[in-house]
Design an enzyme around this catalytic site. Structure first.
Site, PDB file in Angstrom:
ATOM      1  N   CYS A   1      39.674  -2.149  22.474  1.00  0.00           N
ATOM      2  CA  CYS A   1      39.260  -1.296  21.366  1.00  0.00           C
ATOM      3  C   CYS A   1      37.739  -1.121  21.364  1.00  0.00           C
ATOM      4  O   CYS A   1      36.998  -2.083  21.561  1.00  0.00           O
ATOM      5  CB  CYS A   1      39.724  -1.889  20.040  1.00  0.00           C
ATOM      6  SG  CYS A   1      41.521  -2.043  19.960  1.00  0.00           S
TER       7      CYS A   1
ATOM      8  N   CYS B   1      36.575  -6.645  22.317  1.00  0.00           N
ATOM      9  CA  CYS B   1      37.962  -6.574  21.849  1.00  0.00           C
ATOM     10  C   CYS B   1      38.711  -7.611  22.673  1.00  0.00           C
ATOM     11  O   CYS B   1      39.008  -7.379  23.842  1.00  0.00           O
ATOM     12  CB  CYS B   1      38.553  -5.180  22.075  1.00  0.00           C
ATOM     13  SG  CYS B   1      40.336  -5.126  21.743  1.00  0.00           S
TER      14      CYS B   1
END
Lengths: 196, 106
Positions: free
Chosen positions: A109, A104
């Site tokens: 994430c 990410c």
């Protein structure tokens, strides 16, 4: 950057804010502790490993997983969060020709429901900056040296979309059952910085 | 326009450091902050996108100097003040914990 710093002062500030929020009635006493217990009891890489082992032993499941991972993982009683807040999951399969790796770049994430809390290196500025420019170099740092003709695809996770790698089944594992296969799978393999 | 968190492809970073057998949190305050943030989002004090935004609009030099959870702390502090839940003085109070507890309940 993004390392671990001496933390006494910030620990005191967090305690201070937590007690203010309790006194203001924003959070209930004990709620934070209960939430921490939930966090620590939540996702684990064993969930991801179970998915991989099922895909290795059940070709029809593998197809469903690669087509619509959110639906397929429900067969194993797993999910990417409930109802409207369900995150999109895409599972990407390594092959002899292509290797996948997940990052990410903007923050951190990660498919926490399937892999548990992410490791610090995944959230580090160095990994986020470098893996999209030099994935082969990053993989080499992790001890993964792929043949030059293997294509590397980097998947950049976002607030709505999460990715998990389906590693290749190792040679010589024909006799193993699903549980034994799952035990071979590592968190690093599910991110793509290890082969399995 | 990109902000400092948009570091994908940026050059000059060192090797990736892997910590063997890493615990989920390196200090109690990280776990407390993580839980606190989850509760504040669940209660609608702010949402996940606002939280990300609050990290991503940190001053670039502060962002790069901060650890992962120090960034979280900066964002939670910012949002609690911006949403009117706590005053700037209340949020700053913990910096001098013995002296500044007085008017916190107002």
């Amino acid at each position: 950057m993004s390392g671990h710093h001496p933390s006494a002062a910030i620990a005191e500030r967090v305690r201070h804010i937590e007690s203010l929020l309790e006194r203001h009635g924003v959070i209930a006493p004990g709620e934070v502790d209960r939430r921490i217990d939930d966090l620590l009891a939540g996702g684990t890489p064993l969930n991801g490993a179970r998915i991989v082992a099922r895909a290795w032993t059940d070709p029809a499941f593998r197809e469903r997983l690669l087509t619509d991972a959110n639906s397929a993982i429900r067969e194993l009683a797993l999910s990417m969060g409930g109802g409207a807040s369900e995150l999109r999951l895409k599972v990407v399969a390594n092959t002899a020709e292509e290797h996948h790796v997940v990052v990410c770049t903007l923050c951190s994430c990660y498919p926490t429901a399937l892999l548990g809390p992410s490791p610090s290196w995944y959230k580090s500025d160095a990994y986020r900056a470098r893996v999209v420019r030099d994935p082969r170099g990053i993989l080499a740092e992790f001890g993964v040296d792929l043949p030059a003709d293997v294509r590397i695809t980097v998947w950049d996770a976002s607030a709505e979309s999460r990715y998990m790698v389906l590693p290749r089944r190792p040679e010589g594992t024909d006799g193993l059952d699903e549980a034994e296969l799952a035990a071979l799978v590592t968190r690093t393999g599910l991110i793509g910085t290890a082969l399995v | 326009m990109s902000r400092i968190n948009d570091i994908g492809g940026m050059v000059g970073f060192s090797a990736v450091v892997v910590e063997p057998d890493e615990p989920p949190f390196h200090a109690d305050w990280e776990a407390h902050l993580h839980a606190l943030n989850a509760l504040l989002i669940r209660q609608g004090v702010y949402n996940r996108d606002e939280f990300r935004d609050a990290i991503e609009r940190m001053p670039p030099a502060e962002y790069l100097a901060a650890s992962y959870y120090e960034r979280w702390f900066a964002a939670v502090s910012t949002l609690l003040v911006e949403k009117g839940v706590l005053t700037p003085d209340e949020v700053a109070g913990g910096q001098d914990a013995t002296a500044q507890r007085g008017p916190a309940d107002e």
